[in-house]
Design a protein around this motif. Structure first.
Motif, mmCIF file in Angstrom:
data_model
loop_
_atom_site.group_PDB
_atom_site.id
_atom_site.type_symbol
_atom_site.label_atom_id
_atom_site.label_comp_id
_atom_site.label_asym_id
_atom_site.label_seq_id
_atom_site.Cartn_x
_atom_site.Cartn_y
_atom_site.Cartn_z
ATOM 1 N N LEU A 1 -6.813 9.557 -7.768
ATOM 2 C CA LEU A 1 -6.052 9.123 -6.599
ATOM 3 C C LEU A 1 -6.600 7.775 -6.124
ATOM 4 O O LEU A 1 -7.776 7.650 -5.857
ATOM 5 C CB LEU A 1 -6.207 10.175 -5.502
ATOM 6 N N PRO A 2 -5.742 6.751 -6.034
ATOM 7 C CA PRO A 2 -6.284 5.419 -5.740
ATOM 8 C C PRO A 2 -6.807 5.295 -4.313
ATOM 9 O O PRO A 2 -6.327 5.976 -3.407
ATOM 10 C CB PRO A 2 -5.065 4.506 -5.951
ATOM 11 N N ARG A 3 -7.804 4.442 -4.145
ATOM 12 C CA ARG A 3 -8.261 4.072 -2.803
ATOM 13 C C ARG A 3 -7.248 3.061 -2.303
ATOM 14 O O ARG A 3 -7.163 1.959 -2.789
ATOM 15 C CB ARG A 3 -9.614 3.365 -2.846
ATOM 16 N N MET A 4 -6.485 3.450 -1.320
ATOM 17 C CA MET A 4 -5.404 2.586 -0.894
ATOM 18 C C MET A 4 -5.698 2.120 0.525
ATOM 19 O O MET A 4 -6.106 2.904 1.369
ATOM 20 C CB MET A 4 -4.129 3.420 -0.927
ATOM 21 N N TRP B 1 1.447 14.168 -15.455
ATOM 22 C CA TRP B 1 0.477 14.003 -14.368
ATOM 23 C C TRP B 1 0.193 12.513 -14.118
ATOM 24 O O TRP B 1 0.092 12.069 -12.983
ATOM 25 C CB TRP B 1 -0.786 14.749 -14.742
ATOM 26 N N THR B 2 0.085 11.761 -15.195
ATOM 27 C CA THR B 2 -0.174 10.331 -15.072
ATOM 28 C C THR B 2 1.002 9.637 -14.394
ATOM 29 O O THR B 2 0.835 8.718 -13.608
ATOM 30 C CB THR B 2 -0.402 9.730 -16.472
ATOM 31 N N ARG B 3 2.212 10.124 -14.685
ATOM 32 C CA ARG B 3 3.407 9.540 -14.059
ATOM 33 C C ARG B 3 3.405 9.738 -12.552
ATOM 34 O O ARG B 3 4.090 9.049 -11.816
ATOM 35 C CB ARG B 3 4.674 10.186 -14.641
ATOM 36 N N LEU B 4 2.634 10.726 -12.091
ATOM 37 C CA LEU B 4 2.644 11.061 -10.669
ATOM 38 C C LEU B 4 1.681 10.239 -9.833
ATOM 39 O O LEU B 4 1.742 10.272 -8.601
ATOM 40 C CB LEU B 4 2.224 12.531 -10.496
ATOM 41 N N THR B 5 0.756 9.529 -10.482
ATOM 42 C CA THR B 5 -0.362 8.955 -9.731
ATOM 43 C C THR B 5 0.085 8.133 -8.517
ATOM 44 O O THR B 5 -0.439 8.300 -7.423
ATOM 45 C CB THR B 5 -1.246 8.111 -10.657
ATOM 46 N N LYS B 6 1.061 7.245 -8.725
ATOM 47 C CA LYS B 6 1.450 6.374 -7.600
ATOM 48 C C LYS B 6 2.117 7.155 -6.468
ATOM 49 O O LYS B 6 1.901 6.869 -5.303
ATOM 50 C CB LYS B 6 2.340 5.236 -8.084
#
Lengths: 514, 310
Positions: A17-20, B168-173
């Motif tokens: 999960l990115p640090r946003m 799962w990777t497609r969901l990251t954003k």
């Protein structure tokens, strides 16, 4: 707004999960400068493209230009398209564009700051930036005080009320942080009169580079190197930052500053701190800074300043196949200038790990190539069971951490030359980050801007570190100021003046050719 | 350089790489071996994505395909062809298809990690597959399967540590934006609606993740007009937080008391996905928990159909 709130969608184990950055507006003073165009604006776009900026992000340019917002947006777009590191996408640009504003004016113009305050209020409403504002001072250091007091006067520096509402105001300043200990303290006083200490971010873009963090990983994630990382095995350390360029168009900034203030005080002493410090309890800003601060406090210049600190000035000559002017002939430099373009100093660290191990720091312009590295030169083997002629090709073992270019680690050691006889020669084992991780590492400014917006300070030097660094350098600067001698000349495109060679030769050492 | 090796063996291939390397230069620091099993998908696309990934992660890449005919192994080596690592295409003929691991095992790099990627059809239990067993990470892609939703569910039911589906990777954003929204609106979420194109595994997995993290009712709605996920609504005490994307590129974000804003949320191509995935070679705990929840949701809704999934 309770302190104990835990976002149910965040999980420390979910590292993907990115640090946003949260909703916020970034105000850039000096937005028409080179740094903004080449680094800062492209970095902002790249952050947006990587999905690390909140939809509620605003960018406000402040400059002495009679521009409309659309014109400014076009300028930003041009800078981004030219210099961004991720592909340019119109959808990402569209997202940024909605939050772009421009405020024309002089830094001492009250009306302009009223407009700025109104613009930020409008952004908070229209773009949802949430009352969080970061002010990036990409202006000459002499203008810092003006901008900071203007921000304070127009209630943009944040107060009790803002903090209660969970809003923040942060200020970002670029090195140099003063030109000696006294001026650094004064700057600190002025900044902290307006902003809380945790809201001040001092940017030394070197510290945002991946490799500095790589250095921490290299030292503290491995078992292999720690046993030799001390006075028992290390003979001396050389920290070099060489540039092949001259001062270019920066005469106004450079003259009177010189290599020691420009580079040694910040970059090289920070590299020294990272090389020599003890293991921090954690990589939290507090802990990291505590260790750096401790080792800097134990560092002092060599005892004999006449011999342990040398300076030079580049002369006209052929550098890399081009004829270049000498420093004194550069435009805007007074013919009697005594500003050094080459500085080399010895410092010693008075602690158990490093007592008796000299750290040689050198920084210079117009050297043969651009390179920054930290080299640990090890002691010779206590006994060589070879005939002297066999080992004549053998030097000292060395461990080199290259910062740029081609970031990596090199290990130099002796090997037998394949033949029937025993002949030894130095060979190099080389690891390049770029070869094992071709993944393009984010630009230093990307990381630093994101850290400012997140309020995460581990990569920023603290005022105590800045002051300690000046305390180390001040005696050298005073010695030079009091000296009758001018800096020794050295040919452009050479590895520096004769006095630098002698400085090491006296102790039977030589500068590495990096 | 490209070297064709018809009717060859693992030992031959190893030998040819060594001698070729002495002329084109050794790659130092190859960080892992990627085995791409191109079944039920285009070999060229797999090769292109592998080369792209190899650009970011210098590695040895083994692209595996099957072909009919007499038992035989054909190989093609690509070295120094604008990628830092080695690319070895292997075509298995006849009975050798059943013994592919015996060829692959001598060709994986010493010490470093091995990743297997099935861009098309994948074994139902990747962790038990002979090639899958060579690897620490097993990457599948439900979108490459003929029927994506049952394929994803099947992987959830047979999940083993080290498995990962590109869904799962497609969901990251999406997950990043949703998590960021709750950083700032700290009201408890009461219910969630996820809408996506019919038979879309991405929406299904997002619903499972939100269910797992929030522990509230998560409803999945079909949206026949959309591409992929078309929207998520978090119903909180303060009002609705809504993220909608109708065109597959720009999303609109709205939350109580805030203007509606646009945010770029493009669908990413397979090269970008596999490249992101290869950045992490460790176990993904959040994925594991989400797959467990997906399996649980499936059993609760549709207990009868589990056994029939292909």
């Amino acid at each position: 707004m309770s302190e104990t709130y835990r976002n149910p969608l965040r999980d420390p184990l979910d590292r993907r999960l990115p640090r946003m950055a949260g909703p916020s507006a970034l105000v850039m003073f000096g937005v028409t400068g080179d740094l903004s165009r080449k680094k800062l604006l492209p970095a902002i776009y790249d952050l947006a493209n990587r999905g690390l900026l909140s939809p509620g992000f605003g960018l406000v340019g402040f400059a002495r230009r009679d521009w409309a917002a659309e014109h400014f947006a076009a300028v930003v777009r041009e800078a981004v398209e030219e210099n961004c590191r991720t592909p340019f996408r119109t959808d990402v640009w569209q997202q940024l564009l909605e939050g772009i504003r421009f405020v024309p004016g002089e830094l001492d113009d009250d009306e302009a700051f009223q407009t700025l305050a109104a613009t930020l209020a409008e952004l908070d409403r229209a773009q949802g930036t949430g009352g969080n504002h970061a002010f990036y001072l990409s202006v000459p250091p002499r203008a810092f005080d003006t901008v900071i007091s203007q921000l304070k006067r127009h209630h943009l520096a944040g107060d009790e009320n803002d903090r209660e509402l969970g809003r923040w105001s942060r200020v970002v300043i670029e090195k140099p942080f003063g030109h000696d200990l006294a001026s650094a303290r004064e700057l600190e006083r002025n900044v902290s009169a307006a902003f809380e200490s945790q809201s001040v971010f001092r940017i030394d873009h070197y510290l945002g580079k991946e490799t500095v963090q790589n250095m921490l990983a290299f030292r503290f994630a491995n078992e292999l190197f720690e046993p030799i990382w001390n006075r028992t095995y290390v003979d001396h350390v050389q920290i070099t930052m060489a540039e092949d360029i001259g001062i270019g168009g920066r005469a106004g900034y450079y003259d009177g500053i010189g290599a020691a203030r420009d580079v040694i005080q910040n970059h090289l002493l920070q590299l020294l701190a990272l090389t020599a410090m003890e293991e921090p309890t954690s990589f939290a800003a507090e802990q990291l800074s505590a260790e750096k601060q401790k080792v800097l406090a134990a560092t002092r210049p060599g005892r004999d300043l006449a011999q342990d600190a040398v300076r030079g000035q580049y002369l006209a000559g052929w550098a890399g196949g081009r004829y270049v002017k000498g420093y004194l002939e550069e435009e805007g430099i007074p013919p009697d200038s005594r500003t050094e373009t080459y500085a080399a100093i010895r410092v010693d660290i008075d602690n158990r790990r490093w007592a008796g191990v000299p750290f040689y720091l050198r920084a210079a312009k117009r050297l043969p190539r651009r390179v920054t590295e930290v080299a640990l030169i090890l002691k010779p083997a206590p006994h060589l069971p070879f005939a002297r002629t066999d080992s004549s090709g053998l030097g000292s073992n060395a461990l080199v951490m290259r910062i740029q270019p081609d970031e990596g680690i090199a290990l130099r050691f002796g090997a037998k030359v394949p033949a029937t006889g025993m002949e030894l020669r130095d060979v190099t084992m080389d690891f390049g980050y770029g070869r094992s991780f071709a993944e393009s590492s984010p630009e230093a400014y990307e990381r630093l801007i994101l850290d400012v917006l997140l309020g995460d300070p581990p990569l920023f030097p603290r005022p105590e570190e800045v002051e300690s660094s000046w305390a180390i350098l001040d005696p050298v600067l005073e010695h030079w100021a009091d000296s009758d001698e001018s800096p020794q000349g050295y040919d452009s495109g050479s590895w520096g003046p004769e006095c630098a060679r002698q400085m090491l030769a006296r102790h039977g050492r030589v500068w590495r050719r990096p | 350089m490209i070297i064709d090796l018809p009717d060859t063996s693992a030992a031959d291939i190893g030998q040819r790489i060594l001698s070729a390397r002495s002329s084109v230069g050794m790659p130092t620091g190859l960080v892992f071996t990627l085995i791409a099993v191109a079944e039920g998908c285009s070999y060229d696309e797999v090769l292109a994505a592998s080369i792209d990934a190899g650009r970011e992660h210098p590695s040895r890449i083994l692209v595996v395909t099957n072909a009919p005919g007499d038992t035989r192994l054909d190989a093609q080596l690509r070295l120094g062809e604008d990628v830092p690592g080695d690319i070895i295409s292997l075509v298995f003929h006849g009975d050798l298809v059943k013994h592919r691991a015996s060829v692959l095992l001598p060709l994986v790099l010493p010490d470093s990690s091995v990743v297997v990627w099935w861009p098309g059809t994948a074994p139902s239990a990747p962790g038990l597959d002979p090639i899958g067993r060579l690897a620490v990470r097993r990457i599948t892609d439900a979108m490459g399967a003929p029927d994506p939703v049952p394929a994803l569910v099947e992987r959830a039911l047979h999940y083993a540590p080290g498995d990962l589906d590109l869904t799962w990777t497609r969901l990251t954003k999406w997950r990043g934006l949703l998590a960021a929204s709750l950083d700032h609106y700290r009201a408890p979420v009461r219910a969630v609606t996820v809408s996506s194109a019919p038979r879309n595994p991405v929406g299904l997995l997002l619903a499972a993740w939100l269910d797992d993290r929030l522990g509230v009712e998560v409803t999945l709605v079909d949206d026949p007009r959309g591409i992929g996920i078309t929207g998520v609504t978090l119903d909180t005490d303060a009002g609705e937080i809504r993220l909608t994307r109708t065109d597959g590129t720009m999303a609109a974000f709205s939350a109580p008391g805030l203007p509606r804003r646009l945010v770029a949320l493009p669908r990413r191509d397979i090269n970008a996905l596999i490249t992101e995935e290869l950045r992490r070679l460790d176990e993904d705990a959040a994925y594991s928990a989400t797959m467990a929840r997906l399996a649980g949701r499936w059993r609760a809704n549709d207990p009868g159909s589990v056994e029939e999934t292909p």
